[in-house]
Structures are given as structure tokens and as C-alpha cells.
Design a protein around this motif. Structure first.
Motif, PDB file in Angstrom:
ATOM      1  N   LEU A   1       3.688   1.504   0.028  1.00  0.00           N
ATOM      2  CA  LEU A   1       4.458   2.144  -1.301  1.00  0.00           C
ATOM      3  C   LEU A   1       3.734   3.435  -1.503  1.00  0.00           C
ATOM      4  O   LEU A   1       4.317   4.403  -1.914  1.00  0.00           O
ATOM      5  CB  LEU A   1       4.122   1.016  -2.554  1.00  0.00           C
ATOM      6  N   LEU A   2       2.289   3.543  -1.214  1.00  0.00           N
ATOM      7  CA  LEU A   2       1.543   4.792  -1.784  1.00  0.00           C
ATOM      8  C   LEU A   2       2.174   5.808  -0.781  1.00  0.00           C
ATOM      9  O   LEU A   2       2.293   6.924  -1.219  1.00  0.00           O
ATOM     10  CB  LEU A   2       0.100   4.627  -1.484  1.00  0.00           C
ATOM     11  N   VAL A   3       2.315   5.668   0.512  1.00  0.00           N
ATOM     12  CA  VAL A   3       2.783   6.491   1.412  1.00  0.00           C
ATOM     13  C   VAL A   3       4.185   6.931   1.205  1.00  0.00           C
ATOM     14  O   VAL A   3       4.688   8.001   1.450  1.00  0.00           O
ATOM     15  CB  VAL A   3       2.559   6.053   2.953  1.00  0.00           C
ATOM     16  N   GLU A   4       5.101   5.771   0.994  1.00  0.00           N
ATOM     17  CA  GLU A   4       6.308   6.207   0.582  1.00  0.00           C
ATOM     18  C   GLU A   4       6.500   7.350  -0.859  1.00  0.00           C
ATOM     19  O   GLU A   4       7.328   8.128  -0.693  1.00  0.00           O
ATOM     20  CB  GLU A   4       7.145   4.871   0.052  1.00  0.00           C
ATOM     21  N   ARG A   5       5.516   6.954  -1.546  1.00  0.00           N
ATOM     22  CA  ARG A   5       5.529   7.902  -2.663  1.00  0.00           C
ATOM     23  C   ARG A   5       5.079   9.202  -2.343  1.00  0.00           C
ATOM     24  O   ARG A   5       5.666  10.354  -2.881  1.00  0.00           O
ATOM     25  CB  ARG A   5       4.771   7.286  -3.935  1.00  0.00           C
ATOM     26  N   MET A   6       3.990   9.270  -1.520  1.00  0.00           N
ATOM     27  CA  MET A   6       3.391  10.766  -1.331  1.00  0.00           C
ATOM     28  C   MET A   6       4.476  11.448  -0.208  1.00  0.00           C
ATOM     29  O   MET A   6       4.609  12.616  -0.591  1.00  0.00           O
ATOM     30  CB  MET A   6       2.304  10.362  -0.534  1.00  0.00           C
TER      31      MET A   6
ATOM     32  N   VAL B   1      11.875   8.339 -14.596  1.00  0.00           N
ATOM     33  CA  VAL B   1      11.068   8.136 -13.755  1.00  0.00           C
ATOM     34  C   VAL B   1      10.407   6.866 -13.713  1.00  0.00           C
ATOM     35  O   VAL B   1      10.240   5.993 -12.681  1.00  0.00           O
ATOM     36  CB  VAL B   1       9.755   9.158 -14.056  1.00  0.00           C
ATOM     37  N   ALA B   2       9.936   6.132 -15.161  1.00  0.00           N
ATOM     38  CA  ALA B   2       9.614   4.679 -15.067  1.00  0.00           C
ATOM     39  C   ALA B   2      10.603   3.831 -14.370  1.00  0.00           C
ATOM     40  O   ALA B   2      10.245   2.811 -13.744  1.00  0.00           O
ATOM     41  CB  ALA B   2       9.413   4.571 -16.509  1.00  0.00           C
ATOM     42  N   THR B   3      11.768   3.947 -14.653  1.00  0.00           N
ATOM     43  CA  THR B   3      13.060   2.972 -13.997  1.00  0.00           C
ATOM     44  C   THR B   3      12.946   3.054 -12.796  1.00  0.00           C
ATOM     45  O   THR B   3      12.867   2.189 -11.865  1.00  0.00           O
ATOM     46  CB  THR B   3      14.082   3.351 -14.759  1.00  0.00           C
ATOM     47  N   ALA B   4      13.026   4.553 -12.288  1.00  0.00           N
ATOM     48  CA  ALA B   4      12.927   4.576 -10.752  1.00  0.00           C
ATOM     49  C   ALA B   4      11.880   4.082  -9.985  1.00  0.00           C
ATOM     50  O   ALA B   4      11.964   3.765  -8.866  1.00  0.00           O
ATOM     51  CB  ALA B   4      13.184   6.119 -10.477  1.00  0.00           C
ATOM     52  N   VAL B   5      10.667   4.395 -10.566  1.00  0.00           N
ATOM     53  CA  VAL B   5       9.454   3.914  -9.743  1.00  0.00           C
ATOM     54  C   VAL B   5       9.264   2.469  -9.745  1.00  0.00           C
ATOM     55  O   VAL B   5       8.787   1.797  -8.673  1.00  0.00           O
ATOM     56  CB  VAL B   5       8.282   4.563 -10.380  1.00  0.00           C
ATOM     57  N   ALA B   6       9.772   1.863 -10.778  1.00  0.00           N
ATOM     58  CA  ALA B   6       9.770   0.342 -10.706  1.00  0.00           C
ATOM     59  C   ALA B   6      10.697  -0.519  -9.847  1.00  0.00           C
ATOM     60  O   ALA B   6      10.240  -1.225  -9.252  1.00  0.00           O
ATOM     61  CB  ALA B   6      10.279  -0.274 -12.332  1.00  0.00           C
ATOM     62  N   ALA B   7      11.607   0.601  -9.572  1.00  0.00           N
ATOM     63  CA  ALA B   7      12.761   0.225  -8.393  1.00  0.00           C
ATOM     64  C   ALA B   7      12.415   0.618  -7.150  1.00  0.00           C
ATOM     65  O   ALA B   7      12.808   0.421  -6.245  1.00  0.00           O
ATOM     66  CB  ALA B   7      14.119   0.840  -8.790  1.00  0.00           C
ATOM     67  N   GLU B   8      11.269   1.281  -7.286  1.00  0.00           N
ATOM     68  CA  GLU B   8      10.647   2.073  -5.714  1.00  0.00           C
ATOM     69  C   GLU B   8      11.485   2.896  -5.256  1.00  0.00           C
ATOM     70  O   GLU B   8      11.607   3.035  -3.958  1.00  0.00           O
ATOM     71  CB  GLU B   8      10.195   0.955  -4.974  1.00  0.00           C
ATOM     72  N   ASP B   9      12.403   3.707  -6.003  1.00  0.00           N
ATOM     73  CA  ASP B   9      13.176   4.611  -5.670  1.00  0.00           C
ATOM     74  C   ASP B   9      12.668   6.036  -6.011  1.00  0.00           C
ATOM     75  O   ASP B   9      12.906   6.682  -7.025  1.00  0.00           O
ATOM     76  CB  ASP B   9      14.693   4.416  -6.314  1.00  0.00           C
TER      77      ASP B   9
END
Length: 712
Positions: free
Chosen positions: A577-582, A647-655
Motif C-alpha cells: 500500500l505504501l508503494v501504491e501511495r508513493m 482525501v480521507a474517504t479516498a485513502v480509506a478506499a485505497e483509491d
């Protein structure tokens, strides 16, 4: 321009030392030449089992003359100062010096020292003996009554210098009774007579005629091509081995490829065991039958001479040795299969893994428990992962692995298959060691993944717990490799695992198991579970993983500052998940919105830091809506609240792409705020509220990453 040829002729140089010795001779000689003002056009080193040589092209015939002005004392200075000046400048009297004037310092003496350049052969004659006497061999010896240390007894030295078309001169010097000359020697058996040589081309041609191929790379090409041709002529394929090719090229000066055979009954042994036996004991190549894909009962040996009988006696000698070695290997293989893997379980109780971490049996138990914990997270059946963890190390005590440690894991797979253990267990016996390096593949089968992660995590956690961490270039327990292995397994398989949880579990297993119990109690404390000290160590281990991840991603073109920016957020221990976010953040920062927002963020943070330092306190949101007087600050406050929610909603959904899109909506309001609003208003309440609004910009971006850590 003249060329230099140096050849140091000796007894056989160990193959493993040859390449490093050639590089060392080239560097030492060329550095010394340049240091003395002798620049060259090119240099090449050569090495065979009996000679180390260097050719340096395009050297000047002599050093350039040097003229140096040496400043002395003032005119009228004490006699002692003048005497010292005359001595250092090599002058007999002040009449040989001139007087120069300085508007500030007055008149002073100056000596012009002219030093004529020396002929290049004289300089070389000074350089080479010192290099020979101090040559950095890994191991060296003395012989006879001399004091020279060399890898093997040194017999002669060739040293010639001259231009093409001229008769080169011999550079005269002596090392421990060995006088330099232009005489060398050919192949030990085929052409041992002395040979007079001139320059490089003459030296190479005459040695080739004397059955010596001086170029190491050419010897390798000859061996490889002749081996392939001989294999093809017999309907077989060469099993290429770059490491063995390097080694045998250092064992021969005149390579001759010959084929031998062994009995077909030995083909019952696994191919890897046959290959390891023949390679380790006789430095021979094995051949593959293209029809079956398995090894053939043939091998190729590399002779160092052309025998009068066509090599029959040489082949027969190698066949006798290989037959004996394969008989031993077959005995080991048969014995191991009769004994079975399970027979080794109890033996591990008496083998220490590490004095502070208990026995191998205790380590296997920790790996078993961790594998069971990891299995559901990676799609593996816990019962199979448990069985695989128990059997994974069992082949370490087999006869074959005792003889050939490099076959550990692979033999476990063969033995497990022979005992009809589940295929997943057999595969894990081999694959749990992987990856063993950057170029090695990672396991993809779920059971193999579970055991591989458990094995590596137990190693990391254990050595972290006893404070045996890598330091500088030292990493005796290969902990960097273990961490990189975990990272690659997780990323390349797209796994969703929380490292903190796994590490915590590993610490608990180390604590509760009695292996090294006194050391563990001393480390963790007297309680019944890991204490605050262990969790500090856990954070340190996660930081180590962040560094390894940066190295790994940087090698694949990623920005290490973005790894820092994402890893800095709390709870970022899901590597995938970290690499996806990065990756999403990197794409966003390449856009115009991303660049502009980053610039606005930095402006806001810089103002905050300055004002916080001035006031000696932090300005943390939220803002007071009643104090938002300007339309631009109202719009920015509204935008921040909306962006934070999105942002919180999208991050929670990993989008993360949607999260970046939401973040981009801050660009306009931030720009408008700085264009229309004065942050440091004269009204203290307005000023404080606006500084808090700047902090809210920072809070909004923290939903994605710590923008403070983003460089560029």
C-alpha cells in the motif's frame, strides 16, 4: 611514442587471485607513472597461471624539465634564515638568487630551481622494484634465502621500453637477485625454452607460438567455443557455467577441451548433485541431453597441453576420479533417502543457532508458529505452512548437503518429493531461502511465501533483539539481504501484510520461547511480554526496512524522498500500500497542479516556521470561522475541509488517484489566498487565525504524505 612492457614470470598463480592481481598491477604502475609526470595513452594488463604482465602505450621518452621559483627571506634577514634558504634551494651563495620587490613586504630573495627531467627508463627502474616488493597479494610466500615475498616463487622479469620500429631497450633493475631482461619462457611442457621478446605485439606472438595464450578473455572464448562445438558434435548441449569458466581459464595457458564419460547408473543421482560433484572436484563442465533435458553421462575437461595420445590418458585419469566421487555422492544420496528427513528433527536440539538465540530446534519452532500466523494473510493453508516450516531445514543435516552446502533447500525438495510429502511442502523446502540476491527469483506459491517470510522475519527480529545489527559495511548475518527478501516477496506478490504486527509477533515468540531465555529476559525485562524497550527496537527495525525499501525503489528509478514522505505517516507498515501511495504521489507531483500546490505548501510552511520561531509557540488549527474576514481565506478554509473529507474517504478506499485529484483542488484556493490575504495582519487575533489556516493546509496534505520531506 615509446611503449613499456613488464612481465613477471613465476610459478603458478592461484586462479582466484589472477584477475585482481592484473588490475592491481595496472593501477599501481600507471598511478606511479602519472604521479611522476609521465602521462600515457593506454594500458592493458595480462595474466596467465605463470605470468603477470602489463603493457603501457604512448609514454614520453623522458620527464618534462621543471622550473620552480622558491621564495626566500627578506633582504637583510638574519643570517640563519638566509642560510636555511640557501640550503633548501640548493644554492652556494646569494649571488645565485635574484631579488624581487613587493610594494607591501619590500625586497626579498628568490631562487629559480631548474630540475631537468629524467629519462623514462630511469623512472621506471625506480618504480617497478618497489611495486614488486610491496605487491598486495592476499597470500604470499618467501623462498630460498631471499627476502622477497610473492604469491609463488618469482623466476624472471621482462622490462622493455621503446618506440615501434626501434629496437627497445631493457629497463635495467634488480629485485632480490632477479635481474630484469628481455627473456621470457613459453609453455611449461610444450615450449619451455627461453624466448627473447621486444614489445607487446612481439611478446604476444612469440608466446602464442610457444603455446601460451596470454589474453585471459581470449582463453575463455577458446574454452567456451571449443566446448560448445565438441558437445554439439556429440549431439549434446554444454551446461554453461561462467564461474567455472573464469576458474579454468586461470588454470591453463594453452586450453584443450577433451570429453570424458561416466557410468549411466550415476544418472539416478539428481543432476545438481552430479554437477556439483564434477565441478567441485575436477573443475569439469557437464553436458545435457537435449532430448530429455537431463544431464548426459559425459563431461568436458580442460587440459593445459596437447597430448601425444590425443588426451586419452588425461581423460582416463579424470574419469577414475569422477567415478570415485560420484560413487560417494550416490552413497550419500541413497543413505539420505533411507534415513528420511524426519529423522533429523531431534538432532537440531543439540545444534546451536546462536548462543543468544537458542538452538536450531527452537528457531524452527519459532518459524513454524510465525508461518502459521502468516499463512492466512498470504492465501496459504495453515496446516501445510506448519508442515513445510518443520521440514524446511531438515536437509541441512543430510549427507549430500554436508558435502555440498550450496545444495541446501534444493535437496530438501528432492527428499520431500521422494517421501511423497505434499507438493507445497516440497516446494517450500527449496523456495523458503529465496530470494538470495537481487537477481534471484522470489517464491510465488503461498506456502513457500509463508515459510520464507517467517524464516526471514525470525532472523531479523532475533538479531535486532540482541542488538546485532548491521553496521557500516559489516553485515555478518546478512540482515540487509533478509530485509530486501521480505520487501521483494511482499511487493512482487502484491501482498497485504502489516509488518509491525508480524515483527511484534516475532518478538513475542523470541521472548516466550526458552531459547536464550536469560538473554531475552535481560533484554525485554522481567515482565511476561515485550516491554517499551522492545517496541523502541521495533521502531528501529521498521526504520531499517524504510531504508532498505528506499534502496530497492531507487534501483528501480523511484524517488527516495517520496518513500520518506509516505513512511513518515503513522502506521505505514503495509509495504504494498505504501508503494501504491508513493507511486500515485509521484505522478501527482509531475503535474502542473502538483508542482504548484507543492510550491504553495512550502510557502505556507516557511511562513509558519518563521512566525512560530518568532513567537516561541506552535500555531495549530482549527481556525475560528468568525475570524475569517477575507473571501479568499473563507474559500481556502472551505476547500481545506472538503479536501480533507474527500482525501480521507479516498485513502480509506485505497483509491490514491482520487485522493490526489482531491488534493489538486487546493491549488486554486491556496494561490488566491496568498495573492489576496496578508497573513501577518496588525490584528493579533487575525494573524493567529491565518497562521492556523496555514497549518490546516499542512494537515490536509498529511492525509497523503508528509510534504515536509519532499525534495526538489
Amino acid at each position: 611514442m615509446p611503449d613499456l612492457l613488464i612481465e613477471l614470470f613465476s610459478e603458478e598463480i592461484p586462479a582466484r587471485m589472477q584477475a585482481q592481481a592484473a588490475d592491481g598491477l595496472k593501477k599501481l604502475v600507471t598511478d606511479a607513472l602519472v604521479e611522476r609526470g609521465l602521462l600515457y595513452e593506454g594500458a592493458k594488463a595480462f595474466v596467465t597461471p605463470r605470468r603477470l604482465a602489463l603493457a603501457v602505450h604512448g609514454l614520453p621518452g623522458r620527464q618534462a624539465d621543471q622550473r620552480e621559483e622558491k621564495k626566500g627571506p627578506r633582504v637583510g634577514a638574519p643570517e640563519g634564515a638566509i642560510a636555511g634558504f640557501l640550503k633548501s634551494a640548493g644554492l652556494a651563495s646569494l649571488d645565485q638568487a635574484s631579488v624581487q620587490s613587493d610594494p607591501k613586504k619590500g625586497d626579498f630573495y628568490v631562487a629559480v630551481v631548474e630540475k631537468p627531467g629524467r629519462p623514462t627508463p630511469e623512472v621506471i627502474a625506480d618504480i617497478i622494484p618497489a611495486i614488486i616488493r610491496g605487491f598486495p597479494w592476499p597470500k604470499s610466500m618467501r623462498w630460498g634465502s631471499g627476502s622477497l615475498r610473492w604469491v609463488r616463487p618469482l623466476h624472471s622479469i621482462v622490462a622493455t621500453f621503446g618506440a615501434e620500429g626501434d629496437e627497445p631497450e631493457v629497463v635495467r633493475f634488480e629485485v632480490d637477485g632477479i635481474v630484469s631482461s628481455n627473456v621470457t619462457y613459453g609453455h611449461r611442457f610444450l615450449a619451455p625454452a627461453p624466448i627473447t621478446v621486444k614489445r607487446l605485439d612481439d611478446w604476444m606472438a612469440k608466446l602464442e607460438a610457444a603455446k601460451v595464450v596470454v589474453d585471459r578473455d581470449r582463453r575463455k572464448d577458446i574454452i567456451l567455443n571449443d566446448a560448445k562445438d565438441l558437445a554439439l558434435a556429440n549431439g549434446l548441449e554444454l551446461v554453461e557455467d561462467e564461474g567455472l569458466l573464469d576458474e579454468v581459464a586461470g588454470l591453463v595457458e594453452w586450453p584443450v577441451v577433451l570429453m570424458g564419460a561416466f557410468e549411466e547408473r550415476f544418472l539416478d543421482i539428481p543432476d545438481e548433485v552430479i554437477r556439483a560433484t564434477i565441478r567441485a572436484n575436477q573443475k569439469c563442465f557437464v553436458l545435457k541431453n537435449p532430448a530429455t533435458g537431463r544431464l548426459a553421462n559425459r563431461f568436458l575437461l580442460i587440459s593445459n597441453l596437447v597430448a601425444s595420445d590425443g588426451g586419452a590418458a588425461i581423460v582416463a585419469g579424470n574419469e577414475r576420479v569422477i567415478r570415485a566421487r560420484l560413487s560417494d555422492a550416490k552413497f550419500f544420496w541413497d543413505t539420505d533417502r533411507v534415513n528420511g528427513l524426519a529423522k533429523n528433527f531431534s538432532k537440531f536440539e543439540h545444534i546451536t543457532f546462536h548462543e543468544k538465540l537458542g538452538s536450531q530446534a527452537e528457531r524452527i519452532e519459532r518459524i513454524r508458529r510465525l508461518a502459521v500466523e502468516i499463512a492466512p494473510k498470504v492465501g496459504a493453508e495453515p496446516a501445510l505452512a506448519e508442515e513445510a516450516a518443520l521440514y524446511a531445514k531438515a536437509d541441512l543435516l543430510t549427507e549430500v548437503v554436508g558435502e555440498f552446502p550450496e545444495l541446501q533447500g534444493l535437496m530438501g525438495r528432492y527428499y520431500a518429493q521422494g517421501e511423497n510429502l505434499p507438493p507445497e511442502v516440497a516446494a517450500a523446502c527449496e523456495e523458503h531461502y529465496k530470494p538470495q540476491g537481487p537477481g534471484d527469483r522470489v517464491p510465488t506459491a503461498p506456502v513457500s511465501i509463508a515459510v520464507a517470510l517467517a524464516d526471514k522475519i525470525d532472523t531479523l527480529v532475533g538479531f535486532w533483539a540482541i542488538d546485532e545489527k548491521p553496521t557500516g559495511s559489516k553485515d555478518p548475518y546478512a540482515l540487509r539481504r533478509a530485509a530486501l527478501g521480505v520487501i521483494r516477496i511482499v511487493l512482487e506478490n502484491g501482498l497485504r501484510v502489516r509488518l509491525r504486527n508480524l515483527f511484534t509477533q516475532g518478538f513475542e515468540y523470541h521472548y516466550h520461547r526458552h531459547g536464550g531465555s536469560e538473554d531475552m529476559r535481560n533484554y525485554f525485562g522481567a515482565g511476561t511480554a515485550p516491554n517499551e524497550k522492545s517496541f523502541g527496537t521495533l521502531d528501529d527495525l521498521l526504520s531499517f526496512f524504510a531504508d532498505r525499501l528506499k534502496v530497492h525503489l531507487r534501483e528501480h528509478g523511484a524517488r527516495h524522498d517520496l518513500v520518506d514522505a509516505v513512511f513518515a505517516l503513522e502506521g505505514q507498515d503495509d509495504l504494498f500500500l505504501l508503494v501504491e501511495r508513493m507511486t500515485a504521489l509521484a505522478r501527482f507531483l509531475e503535474t502542473e497542479d502538483g508542482k504548484t500546490l507543492l510550491a504553495g505548501y512550502r510557502r505556507a510552511v516557511n511562513i509558519l516556521r518563521i512566525e512560530e520561531k518568532k513567537d516561541g509557540r506552535a500555531f495549530a488549527g482549527p481556525t475560528n470561522a468568525a475570524l475569517l474576514k477575507e473571501p479568499a481565506e473563507e474559500r481556502l478554509a472551505d476547500a481545506i475541509e472538503q479536501v480533507k473529507r474527500r482525501v480521507a474517504t479516498a485513502v480509506a478506499a485505497e483509491d490514491f488517484e482520487t485522493a490526489m485529484t482531491a488534493l489538486a483542488d487546493l491549488r486554486g484556493p491556496v494561490d488566491a489566498f496568498f495573492d489576496a490575504v496578508t497573513v501577518n495582519d496588525q490584528d493579533p487575533a487575525l494573524r493567529e487565525n491565518r497562521l492556523k489556516l496555514l497549518d490546516e493546509i499542512r494537515a490536509a496534505t498529511r492525509g497523503i504524505a508528509d510534504f515536509d520531506r519532499i525534495g526538489g
